[in-house]
Write a protein that holds these residues in place. Sequence first.
Motif, PDB file in Angstrom:
ATOM      1  N   MET A   1     -26.531 -70.865 -39.586  1.00 25.67           N
ATOM      2  CA  MET A   1     -26.856 -70.145 -40.826  1.00 25.67           C
ATOM      3  C   MET A   1     -26.086 -68.828 -40.852  1.00 25.67           C
ATOM      4  N   ASP A   2     -25.201 -68.669 -41.872  1.00 24.63           N
ATOM      5  CA  ASP A   2     -24.436 -67.426 -41.931  1.00 24.63           C
ATOM      6  C   ASP A   2     -25.310 -66.295 -42.482  1.00 24.63           C
ATOM      7  N   LYS A   3     -24.748 -65.077 -42.482  1.00 29.80           N
ATOM      8  CA  LYS A   3     -25.525 -63.883 -42.840  1.00 29.80           C
ATOM      9  C   LYS A   3     -26.062 -63.946 -44.270  1.00 29.80           C
ATOM     10  N   SER A   4     -25.220 -64.370 -45.203  1.00 34.03           N
ATOM     11  CA  SER A   4     -25.646 -64.402 -46.606  1.00 34.03           C
ATOM     12  C   SER A   4     -26.781 -65.406 -46.815  1.00 34.03           C
ATOM     13  N   LYS A   5     -26.697 -66.560 -46.165  1.00 29.31           N
ATOM     14  CA  LYS A   5     -27.767 -67.559 -46.281  1.00 29.31           C
ATOM     15  C   LYS A   5     -29.060 -67.055 -45.647  1.00 29.31           C
ATOM     16  N   GLN A   6     -28.910 -66.309 -44.554  1.00 28.73           N
ATOM     17  CA  GLN A   6     -30.086 -65.747 -43.890  1.00 28.73           C
ATOM     18  C   GLN A   6     -30.791 -64.738 -44.786  1.00 28.73           C
ATOM     19  N   VAL A   7     -30.009 -63.881 -45.448  1.00 27.49           N
ATOM     20  CA  VAL A   7     -30.579 -62.885 -46.364  1.00 27.49           C
ATOM     21  C   VAL A   7     -31.327 -63.579 -47.497  1.00 27.49           C
ATOM     22  N   THR A   8     -30.719 -64.626 -48.030  1.00 30.52           N
ATOM     23  CA  THR A   8     -31.353 -65.379 -49.121  1.00 30.52           C
ATOM     24  C   THR A   8     -32.639 -66.042 -48.650  1.00 30.52           C
TER      25      THR A   8
END
Length: 303
Positions: A1-8
């Motif tokens: 899971m990349d950073k942007s997906k984690q934030v979402t």
Amino acid sequence: MDKSKQVTRYLRILTQIGGGLFIGPDEPEIPPMGENYGQALSRLLLKRDEMSKQIRTELSYFSPEQIEQSFGRDGKSLSEEAKQFISRYRREVEAAFGRLKPWYSAPLFRTKQLADFEHWAKHEYFSLDEVVWLSVGLEPEASFIASIKEFDERGSRQKPDEVTTYMSRHKEIIRRKFDPYDQRHKPKFDELFAWINEVDLTVHSGFYGLVSRRAEASGKAFQPDLARKGDYKFDGRERVSMVKLIAAMAIDAYGFDPTEKRSDIPKEIEGIADRLGLNLTRKTIRKYLREGSEKLPEDWKSE
């Protein structure tokens, strides 16, 4: 899971916990319902931010694989551990914010009780009660209207608190101007806009923008300097940034202390504005300094 997906994914988990309470990083514009109301809501927003930080910190203890296995794309729990996590924080949200009066919960949770200015901009006129509540950024619901009446529906005299007292006075100011004999008169947009500027009435920026545009469309609009330059179109986030900037400059450059009950700084700034040919009243200066000061953290003096 990349950073942007984690934030979402974090945001969707937070939404499962608190609904609209944790939506987005931007603060809602604080409805202008009196100084005490503004201070109380600022404290609630700070509590919300602290809770959001706490939840995000605890989520960071999960590995990316655990997050994907425990929480769905919509943030809903997929495991018993995730279910308990969400349930525990829902109880905390309920304990902290569950019994608030609607004029606090509306901006906190971004409920439908916040004024839908896009909808109201299509109306050809506003009633007195619609002007009263839309002017502070809230929908003119029956419950709000009834809350500032002298007697409730059972005929018992209501006990006003600080907010209902403020709103009662706010309504009376508007009523005396546009419907002094209780004939259900409806103010014209150009008259309403001119009067708001004439008396420097504190209103929500969304309402000010709506009325100014409708007044301009009528061809009779009173055009103060700010309106001519189009500044009335700035949204709530820009207004928040503006009042923060004003407070920061007043504190750093002029020694303004928001904790003082009476300060000479607004008078000093008024004098500077006059020398520069800028028409600013001390009341207006105090209003923006107060709004900006409400955004200061509690420990701002130690920073």
